[in-house]
Write a protein that holds these residues in place. Sequence first.
Motif, PDB file in Angstrom:
ATOM      1  N   ALA A   1      37.443  38.073  48.410  1.00 53.98           N
ATOM      2  CA  ALA A   1      36.686  36.888  47.997  1.00 53.98           C
ATOM      3  C   ALA A   1      36.586  36.801  46.481  1.00 53.98           C
ATOM      4  O   ALA A   1      36.654  35.703  45.904  1.00 53.98           O
ATOM      5  CB  ALA A   1      35.286  36.933  48.625  1.00 53.98           C
ATOM      6  N   THR A   2      36.447  37.945  45.820  1.00 50.37           N
ATOM      7  CA  THR A   2      36.374  37.954  44.350  1.00 50.37           C
ATOM      8  C   THR A   2      37.667  37.425  43.741  1.00 50.37           C
ATOM      9  O   THR A   2      37.644  36.622  42.803  1.00 50.37           O
ATOM     10  CB  THR A   2      36.102  39.386  43.844  1.00 50.37           C
ATOM     11  N   VAL A   3      38.803  37.885  44.253  1.00 53.68           N
ATOM     12  CA  VAL A   3      40.089  37.411  43.734  1.00 53.68           C
ATOM     13  C   VAL A   3      40.205  35.899  43.907  1.00 53.68           C
ATOM     14  O   VAL A   3      40.611  35.178  42.984  1.00 53.68           O
ATOM     15  CB  VAL A   3      41.265  38.128  44.430  1.00 53.68           C
TER      16      VAL A   3
ATOM     17  N   ALA B   1      40.726  33.254  40.983  1.00 48.63           N
ATOM     18  CA  ALA B   1      42.038  32.598  40.933  1.00 48.63           C
ATOM     19  C   ALA B   1      41.921  31.073  40.899  1.00 48.63           C
ATOM     20  O   ALA B   1      42.644  30.403  40.147  1.00 48.63           O
ATOM     21  CB  ALA B   1      42.889  33.041  42.122  1.00 48.63           C
ATOM     22  N   ILE B   2      41.036  30.507  41.713  1.00 51.03           N
ATOM     23  CA  ILE B   2      41.001  29.045  41.851  1.00 51.03           C
ATOM     24  C   ILE B   2      40.654  28.338  40.536  1.00 51.03           C
ATOM     25  O   ILE B   2      41.357  27.392  40.135  1.00 51.03           O
ATOM     26  CB  ILE B   2      40.053  28.641  42.997  1.00 51.03           C
ATOM     27  N   PRO B   3      39.631  28.744  39.812  1.00 54.52           N
ATOM     28  CA  PRO B   3      39.375  28.080  38.519  1.00 54.52           C
ATOM     29  C   PRO B   3      40.522  28.240  37.527  1.00 54.52           C
ATOM     30  O   PRO B   3      40.784  27.324  36.733  1.00 54.52           O
ATOM     31  CB  PRO B   3      38.102  28.766  38.011  1.00 54.52           C
TER      32      PRO B   3
ATOM     33  N   LEU C   1      43.312  36.893  35.316  1.00 53.88           N
ATOM     34  CA  LEU C   1      42.873  37.236  36.672  1.00 53.88           C
ATOM     35  C   LEU C   1      42.664  38.739  36.821  1.00 53.88           C
ATOM     36  O   LEU C   1      41.605  39.183  37.292  1.00 53.88           O
ATOM     37  CB  LEU C   1      43.893  36.727  37.697  1.00 53.88           C
ATOM     38  N   THR C   2      43.661  39.542  36.444  1.00 53.37           N
ATOM     39  CA  THR C   2      43.512  40.989  36.615  1.00 53.37           C
ATOM     40  C   THR C   2      42.360  41.519  35.773  1.00 53.37           C
ATOM     41  O   THR C   2      41.622  42.410  36.208  1.00 53.37           O
ATOM     42  CB  THR C   2      44.811  41.730  36.252  1.00 53.37           C
ATOM     43  N   PHE C   3      42.200  40.972  34.600  1.00 52.65           N
ATOM     44  CA  PHE C   3      41.128  41.392  33.702  1.00 52.65           C
ATOM     45  C   PHE C   3      39.765  41.074  34.307  1.00 52.65           C
ATOM     46  O   PHE C   3      38.863  41.927  34.353  1.00 52.65           O
ATOM     47  CB  PHE C   3      41.320  40.674  32.365  1.00 52.65           C
ATOM     48  N   ALA C   4      39.595  39.865  34.812  1.00 52.00           N
ATOM     49  CA  ALA C   4      38.302  39.471  35.380  1.00 52.00           C
ATOM     50  C   ALA C   4      37.988  40.228  36.666  1.00 52.00           C
ATOM     51  O   ALA C   4      36.837  40.614  36.906  1.00 52.00           O
ATOM     52  CB  ALA C   4      38.297  37.959  35.643  1.00 52.00           C
ATOM     53  N   VAL C   5      39.000  40.448  37.496  1.00 47.28           N
ATOM     54  CA  VAL C   5      38.773  41.207  38.732  1.00 47.28           C
ATOM     55  C   VAL C   5      38.368  42.643  38.411  1.00 47.28           C
ATOM     56  O   VAL C   5      37.441  43.202  39.015  1.00 47.28           O
ATOM     57  CB  VAL C   5      40.029  41.182  39.631  1.00 47.28           C
ATOM     58  N   LEU C   6      39.025  43.255  37.441  1.00 55.10           N
ATOM     59  CA  LEU C   6      38.686  44.623  37.072  1.00 55.10           C
ATOM     60  C   LEU C   6      37.279  44.701  36.484  1.00 55.10           C
ATOM     61  O   LEU C   6      36.503  45.619  36.800  1.00 55.10           O
ATOM     62  CB  LEU C   6      39.711  45.169  36.077  1.00 55.10           C
ATOM     63  N   ASN C   7      36.924  43.750  35.625  1.00 55.07           N
ATOM     64  CA  ASN C   7      35.562  43.720  35.092  1.00 55.07           C
ATOM     65  C   ASN C   7      34.538  43.624  36.212  1.00 55.07           C
ATOM     66  O   ASN C   7      33.484  44.276  36.164  1.00 55.07           O
ATOM     67  CB  ASN C   7      35.388  42.540  34.133  1.00 55.07           C
ATOM     68  N   ALA C   8      34.841  42.819  37.227  1.00 58.83           N
ATOM     69  CA  ALA C   8      33.919  42.688  38.359  1.00 58.83           C
ATOM     70  C   ALA C   8      33.779  44.021  39.102  1.00 58.83           C
ATOM     71  O   ALA C   8      32.669  44.426  39.464  1.00 58.83           O
ATOM     72  CB  ALA C   8      34.403  41.591  39.301  1.00 58.83           C
ATOM     73  N   MET C   9      34.893  44.698  39.341  1.00 66.57           N
ATOM     74  CA  MET C   9      34.836  45.972  40.054  1.00 66.57           C
ATOM     75  C   MET C   9      34.083  47.041  39.269  1.00 66.57           C
ATOM     76  O   MET C   9      33.423  47.911  39.836  1.00 66.57           O
ATOM     77  CB  MET C   9      36.247  46.462  40.371  1.00 66.57           C
ATOM     78  N   LEU C  10      34.196  46.993  37.934  1.00 65.75           N
ATOM     79  CA  LEU C  10      33.557  47.992  37.082  1.00 65.75           C
ATOM     80  C   LEU C  10      32.163  47.584  36.631  1.00 65.75           C
ATOM     81  O   LEU C  10      31.474  48.359  35.962  1.00 65.75           O
ATOM     82  CB  LEU C  10      34.426  48.263  35.853  1.00 65.75           C
ATOM     83  N   GLY C  11      31.744  46.376  36.968  1.00 64.09           N
ATOM     84  CA  GLY C  11      30.433  45.897  36.546  1.00 64.09           C
ATOM     85  C   GLY C  11      30.342  45.660  35.060  1.00 64.09           C
ATOM     86  O   GLY C  11      29.274  45.832  34.455  1.00 64.09           O
TER      87      GLY C  11
ATOM     88  N   GLN D   1      48.717  40.953  45.844  1.00 64.36           N
ATOM     89  CA  GLN D   1      49.186  40.055  46.895  1.00 64.36           C
ATOM     90  C   GLN D   1      48.302  38.815  46.994  1.00 64.36           C
ATOM     91  O   GLN D   1      48.815  37.685  47.127  1.00 64.36           O
ATOM     92  CB  GLN D   1      49.207  40.794  48.234  1.00 64.36           C
ATOM     93  N   ASP D   2      47.000  38.986  46.903  1.00 62.84           N
ATOM     94  CA  ASP D   2      46.109  37.824  46.960  1.00 62.84           C
ATOM     95  C   ASP D   2      46.328  36.899  45.767  1.00 62.84           C
ATOM     96  O   ASP D   2      46.296  35.675  45.910  1.00 62.84           O
ATOM     97  CB  ASP D   2      44.651  38.282  46.984  1.00 62.84           C
ATOM     98  N   ALA D   3      46.538  37.469  44.582  1.00 57.02           N
ATOM     99  CA  ALA D   3      46.764  36.638  43.394  1.00 57.02           C
ATOM    100  C   ALA D   3      48.015  35.776  43.562  1.00 57.02           C
ATOM    101  O   ALA D   3      48.022  34.587  43.219  1.00 57.02           O
ATOM    102  CB  ALA D   3      46.894  37.525  42.161  1.00 57.02           C
ATOM    103  N   ILE D   4      49.075  36.385  44.080  1.00 58.03           N
ATOM    104  CA  ILE D   4      50.323  35.644  44.278  1.00 58.03           C
ATOM    105  C   ILE D   4      50.163  34.586  45.364  1.00 58.03           C
ATOM    106  O   ILE D   4      50.569  33.424  45.203  1.00 58.03           O
ATOM    107  CB  ILE D   4      51.466  36.615  44.613  1.00 58.03           C
TER     108      ILE D   4
END
Length: 414
Positions: A135-137, A141-143, A164-174, A365-368
Amino acid sequence: MTTPASSRCPVAHGSPIDTDGPRIALYSEEFAADPHRAYREMRSRYGALVPVDLSPGVPATLVIGYHAAVKILNDPEHFPADPRTWQKGVPGECPILPMLEWRPNALRSAGLDHTRYRQANTASIGEIDLHALHATVEQIAIPLINAFCADGAADLISQYAFPLTFAVLNAMLGCPPDIGQQVATGMAAIFEGVNADKGNAMLTDALFELVTLKRAQPGDDITSRLLAHSARLDDVEMIHQLVTLYGAGIEPQQNLIVNTLLLMLTDDRFAGNVLGGSLSTRDALDEVLFTDPPMANYCVSYPKQPILIDDIWLPAHQPVVISMAGCNNDPAINAGEYTDNRSHLAWSVGPHACPAKSVAYLIVQDAIDQLLDALPELALGVVPDQLDWRPGPFHRALVALPVTFPKSPPLNVY
């Protein structure tokens, strides 16, 4: 007195580092433009072990033989990842030093230290909720897609894969966005080898700020779980666990998204246009992990004493670099069958194998799939020969991935 031929040692005692001829410059633009030709030429001339320079005046042995690599990766006793003896002779301004220098984390440690750091990281990553991550990805991704879908053209690195990868990683790391921006700038300098020492300092300062924040305000994130782990990591150790997580989470995942999209946009088995492809995103992803892995040359170790591999003596305390790209394409094991074939070394093997493989698969895979679902008529914006690859000894990375597509209305954001 001449030693009789029958009693001479049959093993060559020269090492790939001490070659009489020039070493292969892995940092050159020529290598970046066509590494697969370079690997073929290396194999023909040297076999499994190749004399290379990682940076001007920084020699190493590059392993391009699959079986030799697996042996080395599974032998941390003879091939430890601790570089401290080696780096004593490396100038502080060396551009690749931040990528290789000792850090108190699992990637650069051996023995009990490695076990302690590895357990903390594996436990913290293992608690990621993969359903929530999906759900985070999607939410990220959509915006990003909506920002360019009405333009009919985009650069999928700067406008999609990196943010995308940067924002997802920031979310996982808080990690809050302002600290994350400093992390991204510092990490980019380290990977590019441009002002790498300053980038390293910026990265360290930003991560100390994140650790301080999470000690005061823990949350449901990897950083907080690392802090709470029984390993009792101090602030310096925490910073260096996060260095590894950011290093593995931004550049390699970005490159894997982009290299997989490039394959899907240029190979009729997947594309022609994306609507006509017969193989799945996961098939393309697995093939890229074999043929063009995002970290092409890494998994560095430093033998504690001279050691014999494939009838060649490797010197003590000098870098031995595994070429995941070279080994995966070793004719001894590569039969050209990639579907459902996970025998590649892109995630490494042995005690230093990637602990976040399932997480990375999901994100990429979700990003693609999000992108191709939104823009199914995506096409490469230039002929493949016009694409530029970033020079550097470690990564396999495009400068940009320009694409075109029919102008589309924004997606609904739920």
